[in-house]
Design an enzyme around this catalytic site. Structure first.
Site, short mmCIF file in Angstrom:
data_model
loop_
_atom_site.label_atom_id
_atom_site.label_comp_id
_atom_site.label_asym_id
_atom_site.label_seq_id
_atom_site.Cartn_x
_atom_site.Cartn_y
_atom_site.Cartn_z
N SER A 168 0.82 -1.21 0.00
CA SER A 168 0.00 0.00 0.00
C SER A 168 0.85 1.26 0.00
O SER A 168 0.30 2.35 0.08
CB SER A 168 -0.93 0.03 1.22
OG SER A 168 -0.20 0.06 2.43
N LYS A 221 -6.79 3.06 8.15
CA LYS A 221 -5.67 3.95 7.82
C LYS A 221 -6.04 5.41 8.03
O LYS A 221 -5.28 6.19 8.61
CB LYS A 221 -5.23 3.72 6.38
CG LYS A 221 -4.61 2.35 6.11
CD LYS A 221 -4.37 2.15 4.63
CE LYS A 221 -3.78 0.79 4.34
NZ LYS A 221 -3.59 0.56 2.88
#
Length: 284
Positions: A184, A227
């Site tokens: 990511s 996140k």
């Protein structure tokens, strides 16, 4: 809806602490809410500390909660100082990425890059590149993706930004060695490398998640809610996520949410006065 046991920001804890003092009929010293926030990250513990501190003050015949009351309660209740992630300061070659930890929570993943004249070497440090997992039927070896992400970033620097990375050696580091799960960080790695080679500083209080293809596309990744929550708690004001995973509910998790589908959209958001043409290299 936020649960009373969820992790809160410093300001949220301070607000609950101040409100609890008032509700209990006590005034408080100026530093009390901030001191409570050093020991609490959820509403339940915050209220418990204030209520106990109020009892201590009442026994002393006071209607004012003092910092010494909070310290006594924290010591007696064995409250340890809370560790909260903070964003690294913006600068050249320093980017705040976002990741999901092995336990499933979100975290800020700092990425830093430096470069010098060289032969195109890529050096990645402080992140697990190979992990062995023992299962009931055998052993699984899972390789990390940080190096592959850096290689993709180098390709994009070459093809889209006319930066010949074969003339530079890059060192990319993930300070703290945080164990993360899955790819990511490609967009964050690219921004760190681009910043290092051009000398362009990264905007403060900005976090990034998304993988990068060799065509410059920002690819969807998982764990967006976790996140963004981690970024918000760390003080982020701008968050960049892949456009392919955007939903309206994420708007509540960032004061300025940007959904990007290509690296140009990312650089325009991350760097001041970004111009794709006529890039001035920091290193000749």
């Amino acid at each position: 809806m936020r649960c009373f046991f969820d992790s809160l920001t410093l300001k949220q804890v301070e607000s609950i602490a101040a409100g609890s003092c008032t509700k209990a009929g006590f005034s408080y010293e100026e530093k009390v809410p901030g001191l409570v926030s050093e020991y609490c990250e959820n509403g339940r513990n915050t209220v418990n500390i204030i209520q106990t501190a109020a009892s201590v003050a009442k026994l002393d015949g006071r209607k004012v909660i003092k910092t010494e009351d909070i310290l006594k309660v924290a010591d007696f209740g064995r409250f340890a100082p809370v560790y909260r992630q903070k964003l690294v300061s913006g600068g050249v070659g320093i980017v705040n990425g976002l990741a999901v930890t092995g336990g499933g929570g979100g975290c800020v993943l700092p990425v830093e890059a430096v470069c010098k004249k060289g032969k195109g070497c890529l050096n990645i440090t402080s992140i697990v590149e190979k992990e062995e997992i023992n299962s009931g039927t055998g052993r699984i070896i899972r390789k990390g993706t940080a190096l592959a992400s850096a290689e993709n970033a180098a390709t994009v620097l070459n093809t889209m930004y006319d930066i010949d990375t074969s003339k530079y050696d890059f060192h990319i580091n993930f300070p703290g060695g945080i164990p993360v799960d899955g790819p990511s960080a490609g967009a964050a790695i690219f921004c760190a490398m681009y910043s290092a080679v051009t000398g362009k500083p990264v905007r403060d209080k900005t976090v990034i998640t998304g993988e990068l293809s060799i065509r410059g596309d920002i690819l969807p990744v998982g764990g967006i809610e976790e996140k963004l929550t981690a970024g918000k708690n760390a003080g982020a004001e701008t968050a960049i996520i892949p456009k392919g995973v955007y939903t309206e509910k994420y708007e509540a998790l960032s004061p300025n949410l940007i959904a990007a589908d290509n690296i140009t959209a990312v650089t325009e958001a991350v760097f001041e006065n970004e111009i794709s043409e006529n890039i001035t290299h920091k290193i000749a």
